[in-house]
Structure formats: structure tokens, C-alpha cells
Design an enzyme around this catalytic site. Structure first.
Site, PDB file in Angstrom:
ATOM      1  N   ALA A 114      37.643  36.015  46.711  1.00  0.00           N
ATOM      2  CA  ALA A 114      38.493  35.975  47.899  1.00  0.00           C
ATOM      3  C   ALA A 114      37.756  36.647  49.053  1.00  0.00           C
ATOM      4  O   ALA A 114      37.420  37.824  48.986  1.00  0.00           O
ATOM      5  CB  ALA A 114      39.800  36.711  47.618  1.00  0.00           C
ATOM      6  N   CYS A 129      37.084  39.107  42.693  1.00  0.00           N
ATOM      7  CA  CYS A 129      36.798  40.245  43.575  1.00  0.00           C
ATOM      8  C   CYS A 129      35.904  41.228  42.857  1.00  0.00           C
ATOM      9  O   CYS A 129      36.140  41.569  41.696  1.00  0.00           O
ATOM     10  CB  CYS A 129      38.089  40.959  43.949  1.00  0.00           C
ATOM     11  SG  CYS A 129      39.119  40.044  45.078  1.00  0.00           S
ATOM     12  N   TYR A 142      49.424  36.347  47.829  1.00  0.00           N
ATOM     13  CA  TYR A 142      48.795  36.655  49.109  1.00  0.00           C
ATOM     14  C   TYR A 142      49.483  35.830  50.202  1.00  0.00           C
ATOM     15  O   TYR A 142      50.483  35.172  49.948  1.00  0.00           O
ATOM     16  CB  TYR A 142      47.276  36.462  49.010  1.00  0.00           C
ATOM     17  CG  TYR A 142      46.693  37.400  47.956  1.00  0.00           C
ATOM     18  CD1 TYR A 142      46.849  38.782  48.093  1.00  0.00           C
ATOM     19  CD2 TYR A 142      46.081  36.915  46.804  1.00  0.00           C
ATOM     20  CE1 TYR A 142      46.375  39.654  47.118  1.00  0.00           C
ATOM     21  CE2 TYR A 142      45.605  37.788  45.817  1.00  0.00           C
ATOM     22  CZ  TYR A 142      45.754  39.160  45.987  1.00  0.00           C
ATOM     23  OH  TYR A 142      45.316  40.020  45.021  1.00  0.00           O
ATOM     24  N   GLN A 152      35.976  31.119  48.443  1.00  0.00           N
ATOM     25  CA  GLN A 152      37.437  31.145  48.545  1.00  0.00           C
ATOM     26  C   GLN A 152      37.808  31.914  49.806  1.00  0.00           C
ATOM     27  O   GLN A 152      37.570  33.119  49.894  1.00  0.00           O
ATOM     28  CB  GLN A 152      38.036  31.840  47.315  1.00  0.00           C
ATOM     29  CG  GLN A 152      39.554  31.760  47.297  1.00  0.00           C
ATOM     30  CD  GLN A 152      40.182  32.564  46.170  1.00  0.00           C
ATOM     31  OE1 GLN A 152      39.896  33.744  46.012  1.00  0.00           O
ATOM     32  NE2 GLN A 152      41.045  31.927  45.385  1.00  0.00           N
ATOM     33  N   ARG A 157      37.232  36.090  33.334  1.00  0.00           N
ATOM     34  CA  ARG A 157      36.827  37.250  32.525  1.00  0.00           C
ATOM     35  C   ARG A 157      35.793  36.927  31.461  1.00  0.00           C
ATOM     36  O   ARG A 157      34.893  37.727  31.191  1.00  0.00           O
ATOM     37  CB  ARG A 157      38.067  37.909  31.907  1.00  0.00           C
ATOM     38  CG  ARG A 157      38.885  38.653  32.949  1.00  0.00           C
ATOM     39  CD  ARG A 157      40.281  38.939  32.497  1.00  0.00           C
ATOM     40  NE  ARG A 157      41.064  37.713  32.336  1.00  0.00           N
ATOM     41  CZ  ARG A 157      42.344  37.691  31.985  1.00  0.00           C
ATOM     42  NH1 ARG A 157      42.981  38.820  31.747  1.00  0.00           N
ATOM     43  NH2 ARG A 157      42.996  36.550  31.885  1.00  0.00           N
ATOM     44  N   SER A 205      35.360  31.165  38.279  1.00  0.00           N
ATOM     45  CA  SER A 205      36.579  31.414  39.042  1.00  0.00           C
ATOM     46  C   SER A 205      36.320  32.570  40.014  1.00  0.00           C
ATOM     47  O   SER A 205      35.578  33.498  39.686  1.00  0.00           O
ATOM     48  CB  SER A 205      37.696  31.777  38.058  1.00  0.00           C
ATOM     49  OG  SER A 205      38.965  31.587  38.634  1.00  0.00           O
ATOM     50  N   PRO A 206      36.914  32.532  41.199  1.00  0.00           N
ATOM     51  CA  PRO A 206      36.656  33.622  42.147  1.00  0.00           C
ATOM     52  C   PRO A 206      37.088  34.973  41.584  1.00  0.00           C
ATOM     53  O   PRO A 206      38.174  35.088  41.014  1.00  0.00           O
ATOM     54  CB  PRO A 206      37.489  33.238  43.375  1.00  0.00           C
ATOM     55  CG  PRO A 206      38.434  32.184  42.922  1.00  0.00           C
ATOM     56  CD  PRO A 206      37.817  31.508  41.755  1.00  0.00           C
ATOM     57  N   ARG A 255      43.688  26.679  45.882  1.00  0.00           N
ATOM     58  CA  ARG A 255      44.257  27.358  44.705  1.00  0.00           C
ATOM     59  C   ARG A 255      45.711  27.676  44.993  1.00  0.00           C
ATOM     60  O   ARG A 255      46.025  28.263  46.029  1.00  0.00           O
ATOM     61  CB  ARG A 255      43.490  28.642  44.375  1.00  0.00           C
ATOM     62  CG  ARG A 255      44.184  29.483  43.303  1.00  0.00           C
ATOM     63  CD  ARG A 255      43.318  30.586  42.733  1.00  0.00           C
ATOM     64  NE  ARG A 255      42.467  30.056  41.665  1.00  0.00           N
ATOM     65  CZ  ARG A 255      41.833  30.820  40.760  1.00  0.00           C
ATOM     66  NH1 ARG A 255      41.950  32.137  40.801  1.00  0.00           N
ATOM     67  NH2 ARG A 255      41.103  30.282  39.815  1.00  0.00           N
TER      68      ARG A 255
HETATM   69  C1  LIG Z   1      37.894  41.084  38.280  1.00  0.00           C
HETATM   70  C2  LIG Z   1      38.758  39.922  38.698  1.00  0.00           C
HETATM   71  C3  LIG Z   1      38.845  39.608  40.045  1.00  0.00           C
HETATM   72  C4  LIG Z   1      39.609  38.502  40.471  1.00  0.00           C
HETATM   73  N1  LIG Z   1      39.595  38.143  41.796  1.00  0.00           N
HETATM   74  C5  LIG Z   1      40.181  36.983  42.178  1.00  0.00           C
HETATM   75  C6  LIG Z   1      39.983  36.454  43.479  1.00  0.00           C
HETATM   76  O1  LIG Z   1      39.231  36.986  44.293  1.00  0.00           O
HETATM   77  N2  LIG Z   1      40.641  35.312  43.797  1.00  0.00           N
HETATM   78  C7  LIG Z   1      41.442  34.654  42.895  1.00  0.00           C
HETATM   79  O2  LIG Z   1      42.021  33.632  43.231  1.00  0.00           O
HETATM   80  N3  LIG Z   1      41.590  35.111  41.641  1.00  0.00           N
HETATM   81  C8  LIG Z   1      40.968  36.234  41.256  1.00  0.00           C
HETATM   82  N4  LIG Z   1      41.051  36.643  39.945  1.00  0.00           N
HETATM   83  C9  LIG Z   1      41.735  35.759  38.979  1.00  0.00           C
HETATM   84  C10 LIG Z   1      40.723  34.859  38.291  1.00  0.00           C
HETATM   85  O3  LIG Z   1      40.047  34.013  39.196  1.00  0.00           O
HETATM   86  C11 LIG Z   1      41.401  34.001  37.194  1.00  0.00           C
HETATM   87  O4  LIG Z   1      42.280  33.116  37.820  1.00  0.00           O
HETATM   88  C12 LIG Z   1      42.139  34.840  36.178  1.00  0.00           C
HETATM   89  O5  LIG Z   1      41.405  35.981  35.805  1.00  0.00           O
HETATM   90  C13 LIG Z   1      42.457  34.035  34.914  1.00  0.00           C
HETATM   91  O6  LIG Z   1      41.276  33.524  34.337  1.00  0.00           O
HETATM   92  P1  LIG Z   1      40.567  34.209  33.029  1.00  0.00           P
HETATM   93  O7  LIG Z   1      41.615  34.289  31.959  1.00  0.00           O
HETATM   94  O8  LIG Z   1      39.450  33.276  32.706  1.00  0.00           O
HETATM   95  O9  LIG Z   1      40.109  35.585  33.428  1.00  0.00           O
HETATM   96  C14 LIG Z   1      40.327  37.749  39.516  1.00  0.00           C
HETATM   97  C15 LIG Z   1      40.259  38.103  38.169  1.00  0.00           C
HETATM   98  C16 LIG Z   1      39.470  39.156  37.749  1.00  0.00           C
HETATM   99  C17 LIG Z   1      39.378  39.474  36.280  1.00  0.00           C
END
Ligand SMILES: Cc1cc2nc3c(=O)[nH]c(=O)nc-3n(C[C@H](O)[C@H](O)[C@H](O)COP(=O)(O)O)c2cc1C
Length: 359
Positions: free
Chosen positions: A57, A25, A185, A99, A327, A22-23, A233
Site C-alpha cells: 500500500a 506493508c 481503508y 497498490q 505470508r 500480494s502487497p 482490491r
Molecule cells: C506483513 C503484511 C503486510 C500487509 N500489507 C498489506 C498491504 O499493504 N495492502 C494490502 O492490501 N494487504 C496487505 N496485507 C494483506 C495481504 O496482502 C494478504 O491479503 C493477506 O495477508 C492474506 O494472504 P496470506 O494468507 O497469503 O498472508 C498484508 C499482510 C501482511 C502479512
């Protein structure tokens, strides 16, 4: 019957399994440029066995970055360093995705580890921040900047920036496009009635609120090769009664399908600072399942997916076509290799020869 380790083919692209990064940052760029951190972070997850690696992103213009340390693809100079990353991901069997994003009213904020010492969320202009924009002049929360309401002409300029960024992404070797329409966003702030109070053709009715997303996707889709997957997304719900709803997400997904979108990545929330989100194992999976069946489009499930069996179940029961992990893949870039053991698909794995002795 598909399972977590069956390949997934969309258009001319085949993912070796149903696991995507998943994307995320990394808040580690300078002037939007990818560097060695991004190369190692993303590369490790390709080596770790994911079928798809989606770059965080990536802003289509400097003021569309969330923090000053976000990635961007707003000049031709950004193409080369991304190329190095996409080449490595492909060499190790993962499909490189990106993304493309604009942070709108949630831009110009401190990266998480700087935020702890910051007096407010918004980075002042004399400390590397900038003025932010949105559909209406409503700040996200206390301490955030008040966005300037975009004129129609300015909306078109942003859409032109999405178009150019799409061309650069293609030149950089990406094979999977994700338009960031979630998490409060810019795009989400247009379709959610909580943040869009416009009275022109971009606000008010459902059709008007989704206009920004549909038009932007149309512009991008024209530049993105027909034979490569184009995905979006979305935040499937705002989690409050007067906000954006799952029913609206289903309708939006049907419209996006007509625009040539191949898959909806079903996230949620992010447009309200204190939404009552019932975070727990697979808490967003239902959205991927409903949108998949009711809008008749491929979906990705994301959110608190941490176990091999849990991910496998989502694919086997056709709740989604793909799972994205964030994560858990920070904790363990080799999660796909471990998951293959737990779901008894070890034989279907590609272990890099350099690492074979460890398995
Ligand atoms: C460090 C971090 C950075 C993230 N950056 C983005 C991002 O750039 N774009 C996005 O759509 N979601 C972002 N997310 C959300 C994740 O892509 C994901 O949708 C969210 O963490 C839930 O998934 P998980 O439970 O597997 O962590 C970020 C999450 C984390 C933990």
C-alpha cells in the site's frame, strides 16, 4: 487448460505464471521513500520466480499512510527510487505492480512492532502522527483517532492526489496498477454501510456508497495507459449481516468492469475490529470464484494459499485467474520454484543462471 505455471496475458502485459506477491506493508520507509529494504524484499521475490510483484500500500498523500513508516508516492522525488526497483523486477522476469492507497480513518497508527509498546493505536500528532479523515466521524475502534468527515471538496482533492500518484507510478515504470479498495481503508469505508453514515451523494444508497470508488477509479484509469492492467482490491464482505455483502461486491465488480478495470483482487474484512472471519485454507477463494463467474471479470484469489497443489487447483478449476500469496512468501521467497517441483512443472521455470547449481 490453464495451470499455475501458464502465462497470463491481460492487455499488453504477460505474467510468466499465475503467482503474484500480494502487497505487504514493510513499515520501513521514511517520508514514504523506498529504500534498500524495499529493493531487496521485492527483488528477492522476483528472483524467487513470482510472475507479479505488487508493492505494498503506497499512499497518495502523507495523511493517507497507515503508519508514519509506510511508502508513499506523493512527490516527484519518490519516482526515482521506485524506478530502481521496477527496473530490477523487470530484469528478473516479474511484472512490477503497485497498490495505490489512502488509509482514511485507519491512518496514523503505529507499525506493528511499535504498537506493542504504544498506549493507543493512534500515533499522536506530536510524535509524527496526523489528523485522519473518513466518510463519517466514526473511529475504527477504541484508541483510534476520530476521523474528520470529508467535505465534497476534500473528496475531490483526494481524487486529484490519486490522479497525480497514478501518473508518477507510470513514470516510475510500474506496469500493473492496483487501487486499494479493501481492508477498511478510505475506499472501503465509503462503500461499507458500517462506516458511512453520510446523507449526501456519497452515502446512503448502494449507488451513493460506491460513488467514491467509481469516481476515483475513473480519474485514475484516464491517466493509466489503456494497454496496461488496472486492477482493484476489494473487501468482498464485511462478514456481518448489516455490513457490505458479496452480492454488493458482484454488482460493484460489474460497474468497475465498465470503468475499464481488468481484474478484481478479492480480499475481505478489515472494516470491523472484531468480525467473525473463518480464517482457514483458501477462506476467501469462494469470493474470487463467484465474482469471476457472476461479474464476468478476471479475479485474483488471496488468503491462506500456501501449497503448490492448492494454488494449481484454483487456476485449473477456473476459480480465479491469478493467486496472490503474502505470508507464505515472507517465509519463502523461492516458493514459486518449490511449487513448480510439486506440481511437476519444473521445466517451465526460469532459474536465474547464478542459482542454477542449486537446482
Ligand atoms: C506483513 C503484511 C503486510 C500487509 N500489507 C498489506 C498491504 O499493504 N495492502 C494490502 O492490501 N494487504 C496487505 N496485507 C494483506 C495481504 O496482502 C494478504 O491479503 C493477506 O495477508 C492474506 O494472504 P496470506 O494468507 O497469503 O498472508 C498484508 C499482510 C501482511 C502479512
Amino acid at each position: 487448460m490453464p495451470h499455475l505455471f501458464s502465462p497470463l496475458t491481460i492487455k499488453d502485459i504477460t505474467l510468466r505464471n499465475r503467482i503474484g506477491v500480494s502487497p505487504m506493508c514493510q513499515y520501513s520507509a521514511e517520508d514514504g521513500m523506498p529504500n534498500d529494504w524495499h529493493f531487496v524484499h521485492l527483488g528477492s521475490r522476483a528472483v524467487g520466480g513470482a510472475g507479479l510483484v505488487i508493492v505494498e500500500a503506497t499512499a497518495v498523500e502523507p495523511r493517507g499512510r497507515i503508519s508514519p513508516e509506510d511508502l508513499g508516492i506523493y512527490t516527484d522525488q519518490h519516482i526515482e527510487p521506485f524506478k530502481r526497483i521496477t527496473a530490477f523486477l523487470k530484469e528478473h522476469g516479474a511484472v512490477p505492480g503497485i497498490q495505490l492507497a489512502h488509509a482514511g480513518r485507519k491512518a496514523s497508527t503505529y507499525s506493528p512492532w511499535k504498537e506493542k509498546e504504544a498506549p493507543a493505536a493512534g500515533v499522536p500528532n506530536d510524535q509524527g502522527g496526523w489528523d485522519v479523515v473518513g466518510p463519517s466521524a466514526i473511529p475504527f475502534n477504541e484508541g483510534y483517532k476520530e476521523p474528520k468527515e470529508l467535505s465534497v471538496e476534500e473528496i475531490k482533492e483526494i481524487q486529484e492526489n490519486f490522479r497525480q500518484a497514478t501518473i508518477r507510478a507510470r513514470e516510475a515504470g510500474f506496469e500493473w496498477m492496483e487501487f486499494h479498495g479493501a481492508h477498511g481503508y478510505l475506499a472501503h469505508s465509503f462503500y461499507s454501510p458500517l462506516s458511512n453514515k453520510r446523507t449526501d451523494e456519497y452515502g446512503g444508497s448502494f449507488d451513493n456508497r460506491i460513488r467514491f470508488v467509481l469516481e476515483t477509479v475513473r480519474v485514475m484509469r484516464q491517466e493509466w495507459p489503456e494497454n496496461l492492467p488496472f486492477t482493484v482490491r476489494i473487501s468482498s464482505t464485511d462478514w456481518v449481516d448489516d455490513g457490505w455483502t458479496l452480492e454488493e461486491s458482484i454488482e460493484l465488480s460489474k460497474r468497475l468492469k465498465q470503468e475499464g478495470v481488468d481484474l478484481i483482487d478479492c480480499s475481505s474484512g478489515g472494516n470491523l475490529p472484531k468480525a467473525p472471519i473463518p480464517v482457514g485454507a483458501g477462506y476467501q477463494n469462494l469470493f474470487a470464484e463467484k465474482i469471476r463467474h457472476q461479474a464476468d471479470i478476471a479475479t485474483a484469489a488471496v488468503g491462506m494459499i500456501t501449497q503448490g497443489m492448492q494454488a494449481d487447483e484454483i487456476i485449473r478449476n477456473e476459480r480465479a485467474d491469478l493467486v496472490l500469496l503474502a505470508r507464505e512468501l515472507l517465509r519463502d521467497p523461492y516458493w514459486p520454484l518449490r511449487a513448480a517441483e510439486t506440481v511437476h512443472k519444473k521445466n517451465e521455470l526460469h532459474i536465474p543462471p547464478q542459482y542454477e547449481r542449486g537446482w
